[in-house]
Design a protein around this motif. Structure first.
Motif, short mmCIF file in Angstrom:
data_model
loop_
_atom_site.label_atom_id
_atom_site.label_comp_id
_atom_site.label_asym_id
_atom_site.label_seq_id
_atom_site.Cartn_x
_atom_site.Cartn_y
_atom_site.Cartn_z
N UNK A 169 27.24 24.26 7.86
CA UNK A 169 27.19 23.20 8.87
C UNK A 169 28.24 23.39 9.95
N UNK A 170 27.84 23.20 11.20
CA UNK A 170 28.79 23.26 12.31
C UNK A 170 29.39 21.88 12.53
N UNK A 208 31.67 35.03 16.72
CA UNK A 208 31.51 35.69 15.42
C UNK A 208 30.05 35.68 14.95
N UNK A 256 27.76 33.45 14.70
CA UNK A 256 26.82 32.75 15.58
C UNK A 256 26.52 33.58 16.83
N UNK A 289 26.68 36.84 16.99
CA UNK A 289 25.82 37.97 16.58
C UNK A 289 24.38 37.49 16.41
N UNK A 333 38.31 29.99 23.71
CA UNK A 333 37.75 30.82 24.78
C UNK A 333 38.89 31.45 25.59
N UNK A 384 38.14 39.96 16.27
CA UNK A 384 38.32 38.65 15.63
C UNK A 384 37.25 37.66 16.08
N UNK A 385 36.81 37.78 17.34
CA UNK A 385 35.82 36.81 17.83
C UNK A 385 34.38 37.27 17.66
N UNK A 386 34.17 38.53 17.26
CA UNK A 386 32.78 38.96 17.04
C UNK A 386 32.50 39.26 15.58
N UNK A 387 33.51 39.76 14.88
CA UNK A 387 33.28 40.15 13.49
C UNK A 387 34.58 40.05 12.70
N UNK A 388 35.07 38.81 12.48
CA UNK A 388 36.37 38.67 11.81
C UNK A 388 36.31 39.18 10.37
N UNK A 445 36.29 33.24 10.37
CA UNK A 445 34.90 33.05 10.81
C UNK A 445 34.59 31.56 10.92
N UNK A 446 34.96 30.80 9.88
CA UNK A 446 34.68 29.36 9.89
C UNK A 446 35.37 28.68 11.07
N UNK A 490 36.57 30.11 14.05
CA UNK A 490 36.15 30.49 15.40
C UNK A 490 34.70 30.09 15.69
N UNK A 491 33.90 29.89 14.63
CA UNK A 491 32.53 29.44 14.88
C UNK A 491 32.44 27.92 14.86
N UNK A 492 33.48 27.26 14.38
CA UNK A 492 33.45 25.79 14.30
C UNK A 492 32.66 25.31 13.11
N UNK A 493 32.55 26.17 12.07
CA UNK A 493 31.77 25.79 10.88
C UNK A 493 32.69 25.44 9.73
N UNK A 494 32.16 24.72 8.79
CA UNK A 494 32.91 24.42 7.57
C UNK A 494 31.92 24.31 6.44
N UNK A 495 32.43 24.34 5.20
CA UNK A 495 31.55 24.15 4.04
C UNK A 495 30.83 25.42 3.69
#
Lengths: 216, 245
Positions: A4-5, A79, A81, A83, B201, B227-231, B237-238, B240-245
């Motif tokens: 989840x985002x 990252x 997302x 890709x 950004x 780090x921002x394309x393939x950490x 990853x969680x 920089x993408x704003x994801x969790x869980x």
């Protein structure tokens, strides 16, 4: 599939584009199925339907590219997302090219006598199965499945080579060659999509690399 | 830094940091609020010494200088490692005097020497053309973006080797931010730059290397593009993408 985002709008927009690309894959599969069916039962009315379907897919390609661009502009993905959205843009292109090849098969279907060529139907079944399976692998971002599907692509080369040898001594086989090439190109596009899936999930760019090397 | 930890009384704020900051490159420190990135930044010139109850373990080096050795002169260290803060903080003096201030403290007196140094620093901070006709006006009359570049000029005037920037663009409008980022790109030719930013950004745009920090630990140090394309780390990853869980 995706965790989840923090921003639900991000997930909503990304899932919307992702689902739309999978739906485009469904349309392309359908086009290919109809085109292969025409090899067995030629029918000009059905060919017109394939041509109309191809126009719809072209329109869809433009619209989905635009949705992907809007997503990048609005959400600045990073990252995994980033890709994924990049991969979707590339998949859209390969799907449209598969639909082009299906259109070629449909257009040529009226003039072929399949009894003259052993193997076209087998090759059609092979690429149809690969196309179906790669869309499922994309939907699940399934790397293992992508490897398995990509490993089937050399079989299309083998079938093409075998049939082309068979034609060498015969005349008036140009339409058959075009159909076989179209099918072989479809297998290439499927392999491209397999490579994109690996890039998306693993972050490794495996284009222009042989399968055994990729697995290592 | 080698096995560097920092404590405020009994609270550990930095946990066993190993880090080599590349020379003449921009290194960004990112991470959620409270992760220790500003604390880490302030370790490079011992600004944390000003906070009661601060103590450290491990080592921090500036070339061969042991930053936390008892014999290290902190004033000299801070001349070598300049700092720019979140909000522009010009002195309530003229533009000229702001830049000349550090040099005067160092004992530079000759007018022509000071004039040259001020002009060079203002040019280095991409501000000269905008202020050359108002050098003796109050610095407080400059816009926020100009004030922040003035503070950069003040920092570079004394000839540091390293520039520490603590969220330098957080109070600037987008155009002033881009101008400052452009300046930071220029600065790395002459200085090693370490920047704390909340704006991912911004880190992606202007840094060569990025450190992701969480709860006082350095989770990942990597080339910014990677780090921002393939950490390497899932935690990065969680984030920089704003994801969790």
């Amino acid at each position: 599939m995706l965790s989840t985002h923090i921003s639900s709008g991000f997930d909503t927009d990304l899932n919307k584009v992702f689902s739309a690309v999978l739906a485009m894959g469904g349309l392309v599969e359908e086009q290919l199925g109809v085109a292969l069916g025409l090899l067995l039962s030629p029918d000009p009315t059905v060919v017109s339907r394939v041509l109309e379907g191809e126009r719809q897919i072209n329109t869809l390609e433009v619209s989905l590219d635009q949705q992907c661009l809007a997503f990048i502009a609005r959400h600045h993905p990073a990252a995994g997302d980033l890709r994924l959205i990049l991969v979707l843009i590339k998949v859209i292109n390969d799907l449209e090219r598969i639909a082009d090849e299906a259109e070629k098969v449909a257009k040529l279907s009226g003039g072929l006598d399949l009894k003259r060529v052993q193997g076209i139907i087998s090759m059609g079944a092979l690429v149809q199965g690969m196309t179906h399976d790669v869309m499922a692998a994309l939907g699940g971002l399934d790397t293992d499945a992508a490897f398995t599907i990509a490993a089937r692509e050399p079989e299309s080369d083998r079938l093409r080579n075998r049939m082309q040898k068979q034609f060498a001594a015969e005349e008036d086989m140009l339409d058959y060659i075009w159909v076989i090439r179209a099918l072989e190109r479809i297998a290439d596009h499927v392999r491209n999509i397999c490579e994109y899936i690996v890039y998306c999930t693993e972050g490794k760019d495996v284009r222009h690399t042989d399968i055994e090397h990729i697995k290592r | 830094m080698e096995g560097f930890s920092l404590y405020y009384h009994a609270t550990q704020a930095l946990n066993n940091i190993d880090l080599v900051v590349p020379r003449h490159r921009v290194t960004a420190l990112i991470g959620p609020s409270g992760c220790g990135k500003s604390t880490l930044l302030r370790c490079f010139n011992r600004m944390n010494d000003l906070i009661d109850g601060t103590h450290i373990s491990g080592r921090a080096w500036l070339d061969d200088l042991d930053i936390y050795a008892a014999a290290t002169d902190v004033s000299t260290l801070r001349r070598r490692v300049g700092m720019v803060f979140q909000k522009p903080n010009p002195f309530p003096k003229s533009v000229y005097e702001n830049v000349a201030y550090g040099l005067r403290i160092q004992g530079v007196r000759g007018k022509s020497v000071l004039d040259d140094a001020v002009e060079q620093a203002l040019r280095g901070a991409a501000l000269w053309d905008e202020v050359k006709d108002r050098l003796h006006d109050s610095a407080l009359g400059l816009s926020g973006g100009q004030q922040q570049r003035l503070v950069v000029a003040r920092a570079v005037a004394v000839g540091p080797e390293v520039l520490l920037l603590d969220e330098p663009a957080s109070s600037l409008d987008p155009l002033s931010t881009l101008r400052l980022e452009e300046l930071i790109q220029e600065l790395k030719r002459d200085y090693t730059v370490v920047i704390v930013t909340h704006n991912m950004q911004q880190a992606a745009r202007l840094s060569d290397y990025t450190c992701y920090m969480y709860l006082g630990a350095l989770i990942e140090f990597n080339e910014t593009e990677a780090l921002f394309t393939n950490p390497r780390e899932q935690m990065t990853e969680d984030y920089v993408t704003g994801r969790y869980g």
